[in-house]
Design an enzyme around this catalytic site. Structure first.
Site, PDB file in Angstrom:
ATOM      1  N   ALA A  63       5.964  -5.918   5.916  1.00 44.77           N
ATOM      2  CA  ALA A  63       4.936  -6.533   6.216  1.00 44.77           C
ATOM      3  C   ALA A  63       3.376  -6.915   6.417  1.00 44.77           C
ATOM      4  O   ALA A  63       2.091  -7.136   7.356  1.00 44.77           O
ATOM      5  CB  ALA A  63       4.772  -5.974   7.489  1.00 44.77           C
ATOM      6  N   GLY A  64       3.034  -5.960   5.452  1.00 42.30           N
ATOM      7  CA  GLY A  64       1.576  -5.880   4.384  1.00 42.30           C
ATOM      8  C   GLY A  64       0.854  -4.998   4.857  1.00 42.30           C
ATOM      9  O   GLY A  64       1.856  -3.810   4.761  1.00 42.30           O
ATOM     10  N   ASP A  66      -0.428  -1.870   6.820  1.00 41.02           N
ATOM     11  CA  ASP A  66      -0.608  -0.867   7.907  1.00 41.02           C
ATOM     12  C   ASP A  66      -1.924  -0.994   8.814  1.00 41.02           C
ATOM     13  O   ASP A  66      -3.048  -0.402   8.116  1.00 41.02           O
ATOM     14  CB  ASP A  66       0.034   0.254   7.795  1.00 41.02           C
ATOM     15  CG  ASP A  66       0.325   1.061   9.135  1.00 41.02           C
ATOM     16  OD1 ASP A  66       0.935   0.642   9.613  1.00 41.02           O
ATOM     17  OD2 ASP A  66      -0.420   2.356   9.248  1.00 41.02           O
ATOM     18  N   GLU A  71      -7.483   0.165  11.767  1.00 41.93           N
ATOM     19  CA  GLU A  71      -8.037   1.132  12.305  1.00 41.93           C
ATOM     20  C   GLU A  71      -9.096   2.370  12.039  1.00 41.93           C
ATOM     21  O   GLU A  71      -9.676   2.458  12.392  1.00 41.93           O
ATOM     22  CB  GLU A  71      -6.699   1.587  13.753  1.00 41.93           C
ATOM     23  CG  GLU A  71      -7.771   1.856  15.235  1.00 41.93           C
ATOM     24  CD  GLU A  71      -6.651   2.300  16.369  1.00 41.93           C
ATOM     25  OE1 GLU A  71      -7.084   2.378  17.295  1.00 41.93           O
ATOM     26  OE2 GLU A  71      -5.182   2.740  15.835  1.00 41.93           O
ATOM     27  N   HIS A  93      -4.733  -1.768  -6.081  1.00 40.06           N
ATOM     28  CA  HIS A  93      -4.683  -2.276  -7.519  1.00 40.06           C
ATOM     29  C   HIS A  93      -4.101  -1.574  -8.325  1.00 40.06           C
ATOM     30  O   HIS A  93      -3.057  -1.592  -9.397  1.00 40.06           O
ATOM     31  CB  HIS A  93      -6.124  -2.638  -8.335  1.00 40.06           C
ATOM     32  CG  HIS A  93      -7.112  -3.290  -6.983  1.00 40.06           C
ATOM     33  ND1 HIS A  93      -8.543  -3.157  -7.119  1.00 40.06           N
ATOM     34  CD2 HIS A  93      -5.609  -4.485  -6.331  1.00 40.06           C
ATOM     35  CE1 HIS A  93      -8.708  -4.771  -5.858  1.00 40.06           C
ATOM     36  NE2 HIS A  93      -7.598  -4.847  -5.631  1.00 40.06           N
ATOM     37  N   ASP A 148      -6.000  -9.594  -1.319  1.00 42.25           N
ATOM     38  CA  ASP A 148      -6.258  -7.955  -2.276  1.00 42.25           C
ATOM     39  C   ASP A 148      -5.429  -7.168  -2.999  1.00 42.25           C
ATOM     40  O   ASP A 148      -5.408  -6.326  -3.742  1.00 42.25           O
ATOM     41  CB  ASP A 148      -7.284  -6.868  -1.049  1.00 42.25           C
ATOM     42  CG  ASP A 148      -5.957  -5.873  -0.617  1.00 42.25           C
ATOM     43  OD1 ASP A 148      -5.091  -6.420   0.006  1.00 42.25           O
ATOM     44  OD2 ASP A 148      -6.877  -5.327   0.782  1.00 42.25           O
TER      45      ASP A 148
END
Length: 264
Positions: A63-64, A66, A71, A93, A148
């Site tokens: 889902a990408g 967290d 936050e 990276h 990214d």
């Protein structure tokens, strides 16, 4: 090795790595990334492993990033925010580069939604096979950030610059049919057969010379950034190494022996 947030198995020379936060659709936390990096480094170094299949447990591929981690980063003191972000980017990276440069074939078996960093992670693999529930979203724009995880490098190479801009600027969902049409997905499989099909494909891709595969992949990964003359030069050097490999010698000797036997 024992992992909590990924699962790793190796069978007949094929490593299968499963992201294992199904309750979070395998969103990539810092801890999961650390385990992923450790596993990818091990797979890269282990010569008995010929190829890698990357997939997710549960209903999603990844889902990408967290959201809870995002936050936490925003709560850091203003003077530390930029450095913390830079440090996280180095880890992101590193993980992506390990997938992209691994000297053996890598296949993403996308079993469900691949969003943001999840979509980029799939693109970092050499090939993508996906099942009916798969879709792709470069949704970074919805969080006010840019891709990214390598998407700005990998996506234009699969779909072209204009289409990549459209997908990244809109952040819209790409369903399986469109993904196959525009070149994001290389093969389509049934959900129940996805991982098995990916493993069978991995075996097919990795049965040749490990030396030639590693050197060929290294050169191919650079062909959009190098001139023809540079590719020829790198190819000459790589071929010189191939000439000295055990795989080349055994293959040539087997061919000559077969040809000699046929003449008798």
């Amino acid at each position: 090795m024992t992992y909590q947030l990924i699962e790793l198995s190796v069978e007949q020379g094929i490593a299968t790595l499963r992201l294992n936060r199904p309750e979070k659709r395998n969103a990539m936390s810092d801890d999961m990334r650390s385990e992923l990096i450790e596993a990818l480094e091990m797979i890269t170094a282990d010569k008995s492993i010929r190829a890698l299949v990357l997939t997710g447990n549960g209903k999603g591929f990844c889902a990408g990033g967290d959201i809870s981690g995002m936050e936490k980063r925003m709560q850091a003191p203003a003077g530390e925010l930029a450095y913390n972000g830079w440090h996280r980017q180095q880890r992101v990276h590193h993980a992506v580069s390990l997938l992209h440069t691994m000297p053996k074939p890598t296949i993403a078996a996308v079993n469900g939604p691949a969003s943001g960093l999840g979509a980029d992670t799939a693109l970092a693999c050499d090939f993508i096979i996906a099942s009916e529930g798969a879709n792709f979203t470069w949704s970074y724009i919805n969080r006010g950030i840019i891709p990214d995880g390598g998407g700005m490098y990998f996506l234009p190479r699969r779909v072209g610059l204009v289409k990549a801009k459209e997908l990244i600027f809109s952040g819209r969902k790409v369903d399986l049919e469109e993904a196959a049409q525009i070149g994001i997905v290389d093969r389509v499989s049934k959900s129940e057969a996805l991982v098995a099909d990916a493993q069978a494909w991995a075996k097919e891709l990795s049965k040749g010379s490990a030396t030639a595969l590693a050197l060929g992949k290294t050169i191919l990964n650079q062909t959009f950034e190098t001139t023809a003359a540079q590719v020829f030069a790198q190819g000459s050097q790589a071929q010189g190494i191939c000439y000295t490999s055990t795989e080349h010698r055994e293959s040539v000797m087997a061919f000559l022996e077969k040809a000699a036997a046929a003449k008798k």
